[in-house]
Scaffold this active site. Structure first.
Site, PDB file in Angstrom:
ATOM      1  N   GLY A 206     122.957  43.325  21.583  1.00  0.00           N
ATOM      2  CA  GLY A 206     122.128  42.574  22.538  1.00  0.00           C
ATOM      3  C   GLY A 206     122.155  41.098  22.222  1.00  0.00           C
ATOM      4  O   GLY A 206     123.019  40.621  21.487  1.00  0.00           O
ATOM      5  N   ASN A 207     121.234  40.356  22.789  1.00  0.00           N
ATOM      6  CA  ASN A 207     121.108  38.932  22.458  1.00  0.00           C
ATOM      7  C   ASN A 207     119.631  38.541  22.483  1.00  0.00           C
ATOM      8  O   ASN A 207     118.772  39.357  22.830  1.00  0.00           O
ATOM      9  CB  ASN A 207     121.956  38.067  23.398  1.00  0.00           C
ATOM     10  N   HIS A 208     119.352  37.294  22.126  1.00  0.00           N
ATOM     11  CA  HIS A 208     117.955  36.884  21.925  1.00  0.00           C
ATOM     12  C   HIS A 208     117.235  36.431  23.190  1.00  0.00           C
ATOM     13  O   HIS A 208     116.117  35.921  23.114  1.00  0.00           O
ATOM     14  CB  HIS A 208     117.889  35.744  20.900  1.00  0.00           C
ATOM     15  N   SER A 209     117.852  36.586  24.361  1.00  0.00           N
ATOM     16  CA  SER A 209     117.177  36.121  25.587  1.00  0.00           C
ATOM     17  C   SER A 209     115.850  36.869  25.772  1.00  0.00           C
ATOM     18  O   SER A 209     115.785  38.083  25.617  1.00  0.00           O
ATOM     19  CB  SER A 209     118.081  36.372  26.796  1.00  0.00           C
ATOM     20  N   ALA A 273     121.216  36.474  30.466  1.00  0.00           N
ATOM     21  CA  ALA A 273     122.219  36.303  29.403  1.00  0.00           C
ATOM     22  C   ALA A 273     122.982  37.626  29.323  1.00  0.00           C
ATOM     23  O   ALA A 273     122.609  38.534  28.575  1.00  0.00           O
ATOM     24  CB  ALA A 273     121.536  35.983  28.088  1.00  0.00           C
TER      25      ALA A 273
END
Ligand code: CTP
Length: 399
Positions: A206-209, A273
């Site tokens: 995943g990502n930090h959005s 994102a």
């Protein structure tokens, strides 16, 4: 101006209530018709006689008298806007949780008009997690919040929590009423949040959005009268109930939802994102730990913005985001062109207060006609207003 605007103003028990006579006076002077509701506690801070004299209307305080009752449903329908100023912690807590022990709460629960609150409290109360979570609930209900100001507080301390000044509240109301129908009848699509790409049944990439920026854009479009659909990746932020929200997990889910929703949308803002890569295969069982390293083979996902860019009609406006760490402008312009967007909103991770997780952001917007719009670091809601203003300006200039 406020000529013929109907403003319902509720006053709660806070020291800032001493400023409400000035607020009523300014609203009436501006041409508005004002009706005032007072909670029992507010009467210790300001007199009903003052407010009824200045508003030129009787002050409303009780749900029922001996032989009559105030029609709380009709009050909410009468008003163009319902303003609660000052909003105390106590009234905030009741509004957030659906309590109904006074006229203000009954009108609030039945109001069909836009509701805006101007909180007022001492800094320590303002910073309490319950205050934050109650305000988040109000936002999720679709209510609007006039930011508190910093300065001298009733406790003698200096800090955040002062109610916005009456002049600021009047300006806010005028601006809101002017803008609230700007996108009436328009349909908008917004993507927000991260995507999660499963590796096995328990793990993902995943990502930090957080989804904050896209949700702020969706809220702003709603406040201008647009009918908004939000395609939202995994995010814990509460979303305004009037937004049709489609919750998705992976980039592929987001693509499918966008392909279904895109046709007929006047404005599309892609702030999600989206993962650029996803595992080639998802293991059916949990991958067990072994000695040595582990490789996960990844394949490219579909670029959703680019895909929509290739499908858009000349009447559809498509806005992308670009998050960059270097060569920001050049990369943003390249994305604008290669993805066939009409505008690209650049945020650089080099700007302090900008990017994932922050409540603030700093953006520069480029349109395909070669215009560039730069903005200072602002709250994400203010940035969302700048983005929507730029979209409206672009639409006006390129009809
Ligand atoms: N985007 C998309 N689908 C993807 C990847 C990105 O729709 N699979 C959209 C984003 O929502 C954003 C824009 O494309 O509006 C730019 O995203 P960004 O991550 O900045 O750029 P990428 O195109 O992914 O390129 P790179 O990661 O190489 O900078």
């Amino acid at each position: 101006m406020l000529t013929n605007k109907k403003i319902l103003l509720a006053v709660t028990g806070s020291i800032a209530a001493y400023k409400i006579p000035s607020l009523v006076r300014l609203l009436v002077k501006g041409g508005a018709e004002v009706k005032v509701i007072m909670t029992p506690a507010s009467k210790s801070f300001v007199s009903p006689l003052t407010l009824s004299t200045l508003s030129k209307n009787p002050v409303l305080a009780d749900i029922a008298e001996d032989d009559s009752w105030a029609n709380h449903v009709m009050l909410g329908r009468w008003a163009d806007i319902f303003v609660i100023a000052p909003l105390s912690c106590n009234s905030l807590g009741k509004m957030a949780n659906g309590l109904c022990d006074n006229l203000l709460q009954a009108v609030y629960l039945s109001a069909t008009c836009p509701v805006v609150v101007a909180p007022a409290m001492d800094e320590d109360m303002w910073k309490h997690p319950s205050t934050k979570s109650n305000l988040q609930k109000l936002s999720a209900y679709g209510n609007l919040i006039i930011p508190v100001e910093s300065g001298e507080l009733a406790s003698g301390l200096t800090g955040e929590g002062r109610m916005a000044e009456p002049e600021t509240i009047v300006e806010w109301i005028m601006d809101f009423l002017k803008k609230k129908d700007e996108l009436k009848g328009k349909k908008a699509l917004v993507t927000a949040g991260p995507t999660y790409e499963s590796i096995d049944p328990v793990r993902f990439i995943g990502n930090h959005s957080s989804g904050k920026m896209g949700i702020a854009v969706a809220n702003e479009l709603v406040s201008r009268g647009a009918d908004v659909t939000l395609v939202l990746g995994p995010s814990t932020i509460k979303v305004n109930d009037v937004i049709k929200t489609i919750r998705v997990k992976s980039a592929a889910d987001m693509l499918n939802a966008c392909l279904t929703e895109f046709a007929g949308k006047d404005i599309t803002v892609m702030s999600a994102a989206v993962a650029d890569y996803t595992p080639v295969t998802i293991a059916e069982e949990k991958i067990k730990k072994t000695a040595g390293t582990l490789s996960v083979e990844l394949k490219k996902t579909t670029d959703i913005l680019k895909e929509l860019g290739s499908r858009k009609t000349k009447d559809q406006l498509l806005v992308g985001f670009a998050l960059e760490t270097n060569n920001e402008k050049a990369y943003a312009l390249k994305k604008l062109e290669s993805k066939h967007a009409d505008m690209i909103v650049l945020n650089s991770l080099n700007d302090s207060g900008a990017g994932f997780g922050y409540d603030t952001n700093k953006v520069t917007i480029f349109d395909k006609k070669g215009k560039e719009y730069s903005f200072d670091t602002k709250t994400k809601q203010e940035v969302a207003a700048d983005i929507v203003n730029t979209i409206i300006q672009y639409k006006d200039e390129n009809k």
